[in-house]
Design an enzyme around this catalytic site. Structure first.
Site, PDB file in Angstrom:
ATOM      1  N   SER A  99       0.865  -1.186   0.000  1.00 59.82           N
ATOM      2  CA  SER A  99       0.000   0.000   0.000  1.00 59.82           C
ATOM      3  C   SER A  99       0.901   1.235   0.000  1.00 59.82           C
ATOM      4  CB  SER A  99      -0.848   0.018   1.279  1.00 59.82           C
ATOM      5  OG  SER A  99      -1.437   1.292   1.471  1.00 59.82           O
TER       6      SER A  99
ATOM      7  N   TYR B 179      -0.841  -0.713  10.475  1.00 63.16           N
ATOM      8  CA  TYR B 179      -1.165  -1.111   9.096  1.00 63.16           C
ATOM      9  C   TYR B 179      -0.030  -0.693   8.156  1.00 63.16           C
ATOM     10  CZ  TYR B 179      -3.486  -1.470   4.573  1.00 63.16           C
ATOM     11  OH  TYR B 179      -3.795  -1.795   3.275  1.00 63.16           O
TER      12      TYR B 179
HETATM   13  N1  LIG Z   1      -8.823  -0.934  -0.840  1.00 62.26           N
HETATM   14  C1  LIG Z   1      -7.811  -0.109  -0.649  1.00 62.26           C
HETATM   15  O1  LIG Z   1      -7.998   1.134  -0.581  1.00 62.26           O
HETATM   16  C2  LIG Z   1      -6.411  -0.652  -0.519  1.00 62.26           C
HETATM   17  C3  LIG Z   1      -5.348   0.244  -0.672  1.00 62.26           C
HETATM   18  C4  LIG Z   1      -4.048  -0.213  -0.584  1.00 62.26           C
HETATM   19  C5  LIG Z   1      -3.806  -1.551  -0.339  1.00 62.26           C
HETATM   20  N2  LIG Z   1      -4.839  -2.414  -0.181  1.00 62.26           N
HETATM   21  C6  LIG Z   1      -4.510  -3.833   0.072  1.00 62.26           C
HETATM   22  O2  LIG Z   1      -5.043  -4.596  -0.998  1.00 62.26           O
HETATM   23  C7  LIG Z   1      -5.299  -5.922  -0.543  1.00 62.26           C
HETATM   24  C8  LIG Z   1      -6.707  -6.324  -0.951  1.00 62.26           C
HETATM   25  O3  LIG Z   1      -7.610  -5.451  -0.307  1.00 62.26           O
HETATM   26  P1  LIG Z   1      -9.051  -5.117  -0.908  1.00 62.26           P
HETATM   27  O4  LIG Z   1      -9.210  -3.665  -0.779  1.00 62.26           O
HETATM   28  O5  LIG Z   1      -9.258  -5.782  -2.193  1.00 62.26           O
HETATM   29  O6  LIG Z   1      -9.953  -5.794   0.257  1.00 62.26           O
HETATM   30  P2  LIG Z   1     -11.380  -6.521   0.227  1.00 62.26           P
HETATM   31  O7  LIG Z   1     -12.233  -6.019  -0.878  1.00 62.26           O
HETATM   32  O8  LIG Z   1     -11.887  -6.417   1.631  1.00 62.26           O
HETATM   33  O9  LIG Z   1     -11.009  -8.056  -0.078  1.00 62.26           O
HETATM   34  C9  LIG Z   1     -10.223  -8.795   0.835  1.00 62.26           C
HETATM   35  C10 LIG Z   1     -10.055 -10.221   0.319  1.00 62.26           C
HETATM   36  O10 LIG Z   1      -9.144 -10.897   1.209  1.00 62.26           O
HETATM   37  C11 LIG Z   1      -9.788 -12.067   1.756  1.00 62.26           C
HETATM   38  N3  LIG Z   1      -9.279 -12.248   3.117  1.00 62.26           N
HETATM   39  C12 LIG Z   1      -9.358 -11.368   4.166  1.00 62.26           C
HETATM   40  N4  LIG Z   1      -8.814 -11.902   5.266  1.00 62.26           N
HETATM   41  C13 LIG Z   1      -8.358 -13.138   4.920  1.00 62.26           C
HETATM   42  C14 LIG Z   1      -7.729 -14.202   5.622  1.00 62.26           C
HETATM   43  N5  LIG Z   1      -7.481 -14.115   6.946  1.00 62.26           N
HETATM   44  N6  LIG Z   1      -7.402 -15.330   4.951  1.00 62.26           N
HETATM   45  C15 LIG Z   1      -7.680 -15.457   3.623  1.00 62.26           C
HETATM   46  N7  LIG Z   1      -8.288 -14.488   2.905  1.00 62.26           N
HETATM   47  C16 LIG Z   1      -8.639 -13.360   3.548  1.00 62.26           C
HETATM   48  C17 LIG Z   1     -11.292 -11.775   1.656  1.00 62.26           C
HETATM   49  O11 LIG Z   1     -12.112 -12.935   1.561  1.00 62.26           O
HETATM   50  P3  LIG Z   1     -12.685 -13.719   2.872  1.00 62.26           P
HETATM   51  O12 LIG Z   1     -13.285 -12.688   3.776  1.00 62.26           O
HETATM   52  O13 LIG Z   1     -13.673 -14.718   2.338  1.00 62.26           O
HETATM   53  O14 LIG Z   1     -11.500 -14.411   3.479  1.00 62.26           O
HETATM   54  C18 LIG Z   1     -11.334 -11.020   0.314  1.00 62.26           C
HETATM   55  O15 LIG Z   1     -11.299 -11.956  -0.749  1.00 62.26           O
HETATM   56  C19 LIG Z   1      -5.054  -5.914   0.967  1.00 62.26           C
HETATM   57  O16 LIG Z   1      -3.781  -6.469   1.232  1.00 62.26           O
HETATM   58  C20 LIG Z   1      -5.088  -4.423   1.334  1.00 62.26           C
HETATM   59  O17 LIG Z   1      -4.313  -4.158   2.474  1.00 62.26           O
HETATM   60  C21 LIG Z   1      -6.143  -2.009  -0.268  1.00 62.26           C
END
Ligand SMILES: NC(=O)c1ccc[n+]([C@@H]2O[C@H](COP(=O)([O-])OP(=O)(O)OC[C@H]3O[C@@H](n4cnc5c(N)ncnc54)[C@H](OP(=O)(O)O)[C@@H]3O)[C@@H](O)[C@H]2O)c1
Length: 257
Positions: free
Chosen positions: A138, A148
């Protein structure tokens, strides 16, 4: 045909990776906790793109869950060509507001799982002379923004160091650093998003297209959007004390995750 394993494949950035890689004809191994959602996604990707999509339900916040995925990554009869370590989440609140158990789970998912899964898959890739690992970090990695940001800074440092160690092996490692992306992330964490200006939001599909282009160019760090590239350039020049002041004023509820 190549095979990609994506953690956190069912929503947000992981689902965008799955759609994009399926469109390009890659077979997929989809990892997340919710089995029903995984199965629906696998059926849809198979029907729409004619690829094989395996489901691997696993909780990467547990040793057993990480071990299950390690086992799949080391199956040499069914090799993985691309690993996307994407699963992640945010905890709402500042330092000391969050229960220690939740902080430790974050380290397990963001750091330990990334270390163990990368270490499981790379030896086979190195022996074959090709392969790729994308570790989703991130832009918070570059800001003084609590645990985080600290966990994502670990992802960036680990990935860039390992990429250097593996230079010339045919295996590419890249840390992907998105800004705000419209996904389920903020809602799951109970974080408000009303104060985030519209221009700061990125589209997950465009982010993934840019990330895969950076991987094919051999970059070890990808900040895929010009707005965030410019912002992170400014961050590098700004005094650390000033940055800390600005980021704590914006509040942990609204800061880049
Ligand atoms: N959205 C943003 O603004 C943003 C910005 C920078 C970086 N990121 C990073 O991008 C990545 C993806 O985030 P996202 O925004 O796409 O989040 P999201 O829409 O909440 O999706 C999270 C995914 O991870 C899975 N997950 C969560 N906890 C888990 C666990 N303990 N074991 C296995 N799977 C797990 C969830 O499925 P289940 O709940 O079924 O397990 C879901 O498929 C993360 O690493 C986040 O830190 C996000």
């Amino acid at each position: 045909m190549t095979t990609a394993l994506i953690t956190g494949a069912t929503a947000g950035i992981g689902a965008a990776f799955a759609r994009r890689l399926a469109t390009e004809g890659h077979n997929l191994v989809l990892v997340a906790r919710n089995t029903e959602r995984l199965q629906e996604q696998a059926t849809e990707l198979h029907d729409r793109h004619g690829i094989e999509a395996e489901v691997l339900p696993a909780d990467l916040g547990t040793d057993d869950g990480i071990a299950l995925v390690e086992k799949r990554l080391t199956d040499s009869r069914n090799a993985i060509d691309l690993l996307v370590n994407n699963a992640g989440f945010g905890n709402k609140g500042q330092f000391l507001d969050v229960p220690m158990a939740d902080e430790l789970t974050m380290l397990k998912v963001h750091c330990e799982a990334v270390l163990r899964l990368t270490s499981a898959v790379v030896p086979g890739m190195r022996a074959r002379g090709r392969g790729g690992v994308v570790n989703v970090a991130s832009v918070a990695a570059f800001l003084p923004r609590g645990t985080y940001g600290a966990s994502k800074a670990w992802v960036v440092q680990f990935t860039q160091g390992a990429a250097r160690d593996l230079a010339g092996s045919g295996v590419r490692l890249m840390a992907l650093c998105p800004g705000f992306v419209r996904t389920e992330f903020h809602e799951r964490a109970g974080m408000g998003t009303d104060n985030i200006p519209g221009w700061m939001w990125l589209d997950a599909d465009k982010l993934v297209t840019a990330a895969l282009a950076d991987l094919s160019r051999g970059k070890s760090l990808s900040i895929p959007d010009p707005r965030y590239k410019a912002l992170m350039g400014a961050v590098k020049l700004a005094p650390r004390g000033l940055l800390g002041g600005i980021t704590s004023k914006t509040g942990r509820k609204y800061g880049p995750q």
